[in-house]
Design a protein around this motif. Structure first.
Motif, PDB file in Angstrom:
ATOM      1  N   UNK A 178      29.646  35.301  37.292  1.00 52.01           N
ATOM      2  CA  UNK A 178      31.048  35.531  36.674  1.00 52.01           C
ATOM      3  C   UNK A 178      31.204  36.642  35.911  1.00 52.01           C
ATOM      4  N   UNK A 179      29.705  37.013  35.101  1.00 49.28           N
ATOM      5  CA  UNK A 179      29.607  38.475  34.412  1.00 49.28           C
ATOM      6  C   UNK A 179      29.869  39.733  35.525  1.00 49.28           C
ATOM      7  N   UNK A 180      29.255  39.540  36.732  1.00 51.04           N
ATOM      8  CA  UNK A 180      29.502  40.510  37.644  1.00 51.04           C
ATOM      9  C   UNK A 180      31.095  40.661  38.224  1.00 51.04           C
ATOM     10  N   UNK A 181      31.588  39.279  38.385  1.00 52.26           N
ATOM     11  CA  UNK A 181      33.346  39.515  38.779  1.00 52.26           C
ATOM     12  C   UNK A 181      33.861  40.286  37.494  1.00 52.26           C
ATOM     13  N   UNK A 182      33.491  39.855  36.273  1.00 52.76           N
ATOM     14  CA  UNK A 182      34.433  40.463  35.122  1.00 52.76           C
ATOM     15  C   UNK A 182      34.218  41.894  35.148  1.00 52.76           C
ATOM     16  N   UNK A 183      32.675  42.255  35.555  1.00 55.24           N
ATOM     17  CA  UNK A 183      32.569  43.761  35.487  1.00 55.24           C
ATOM     18  C   UNK A 183      33.431  44.567  36.686  1.00 55.24           C
ATOM     19  N   UNK A 184      33.506  43.790  37.671  1.00 54.34           N
ATOM     20  CA  UNK A 184      34.271  44.453  38.816  1.00 54.34           C
ATOM     21  C   UNK A 184      35.875  44.623  38.238  1.00 54.34           C
ATOM     22  N   UNK A 185      36.269  43.444  37.772  1.00 57.51           N
ATOM     23  CA  UNK A 185      37.932  43.303  37.366  1.00 57.51           C
ATOM     24  C   UNK A 185      38.164  44.513  36.468  1.00 57.51           C
ATOM     25  N   UNK A 186      37.152  44.746  35.324  1.00 55.04           N
ATOM     26  CA  UNK A 186      37.438  45.743  34.271  1.00 55.04           C
ATOM     27  C   UNK A 186      37.261  47.002  34.891  1.00 55.04           C
ATOM     28  N   UNK A 187      36.289  47.239  35.737  1.00 58.66           N
ATOM     29  CA  UNK A 187      36.178  48.854  36.286  1.00 58.66           C
ATOM     30  C   UNK A 187      37.396  49.275  37.001  1.00 58.66           C
ATOM     31  N   UNK A 188      37.986  47.957  38.031  1.00 57.48           N
ATOM     32  CA  UNK A 188      39.040  48.536  38.602  1.00 57.48           C
ATOM     33  C   UNK A 188      40.377  48.841  37.925  1.00 57.48           C
ATOM     34  N   UNK A 189      40.179  48.064  36.702  1.00 53.20           N
ATOM     35  CA  UNK A 189      41.622  48.134  36.046  1.00 53.20           C
ATOM     36  C   UNK A 189      41.426  49.377  35.278  1.00 53.20           C
ATOM     37  N   UNK A 190      40.274  49.766  34.665  1.00 52.35           N
ATOM     38  CA  UNK A 190      40.077  51.244  34.257  1.00 52.35           C
ATOM     39  C   UNK A 190      40.311  52.254  34.818  1.00 52.35           C
ATOM     40  N   UNK A 191      39.875  52.187  36.262  1.00 48.82           N
ATOM     41  CA  UNK A 191      39.848  53.234  36.949  1.00 48.82           C
ATOM     42  C   UNK A 191      41.135  53.485  37.615  1.00 48.82           C
ATOM     43  N   UNK A 192      41.701  52.318  37.857  1.00 50.22           N
ATOM     44  CA  UNK A 192      43.327  52.336  38.425  1.00 50.22           C
ATOM     45  C   UNK A 192      44.210  52.783  37.320  1.00 50.22           C
ATOM     46  N   UNK A 193      44.108  52.247  36.007  1.00 49.61           N
ATOM     47  CA  UNK A 193      45.073  52.888  34.975  1.00 49.61           C
ATOM     48  C   UNK A 193      44.892  54.184  34.815  1.00 49.61           C
TER      49      UNK A 193
END
Length: 149
Positions: free
Chosen positions: A131-146
């Protein structure tokens, strides 16, 4: 908002608090999906929401295994997670993703702490790490995309 989830003394309280956090996250995802103008962004956010739904399913199983009743919805923090999204919507998709990223900061922290909880059995710790890896992936995508908008 800075989460305290993951600092609980008992595994029962930890699992219950993770479930509250996940339900709050799902509510924020729903709010985000309906507010994003770019439907391709909304589709990606919906993919991430599916991960959170899977986390809830696993956490529900863990809750039942350890003898607690899993909460079926979020707590009062849900107003904060969804409120940030509603306010950010006034400033467009980039701001909305940045607000979602701050919510992901909490889930990243919570699962990182949970993976080190002394009362968690190996299979539970393995789930927390996934779950931690999932959350890291979500956060990275949101940060990069924004940032790219």
């Amino acid at each position: 908002m800075v989460t305290m989830v993951g600092n609980e003394g008992s595994i029962e309280k930890l699992v219950k608090d993770l479930l509250y956090l996940e339900h709050d996250a799902i509510a924020a995802y729903d709010s985000c999906i309906e507010r994003l103008d770019d439907k391709s962004l909304a589709a990606k956010i919906d993919e991430f929401k599916q991960d959170h739904l899977q986390h809830v399913a696993v956490l529900n199983e863990i809750a039942l295994e350890i003898g607690i009743e899993p909460p079926a919805e979020g707590d009062m923090k849900q107003m904060l997670t969804t409120g940030k999204i509603a306010l950010a919507d006034l400033f467009g998709d980039s701001a909305t993703l940045k607000a979602m990223k701050t919510n992901e900061d909490d889930t990243v922290t919570a699962y990182e702490r949970a993976s080190k909880h002394e009362d968690a059995i190996p299979s539970t710790k393995a789930f927390f790490l996934t779950a931690h890896q999932d959350e890291l992936r979500h956060r990275a995508w949101m940060e990069t995309t924004a940032k790219s908008m």
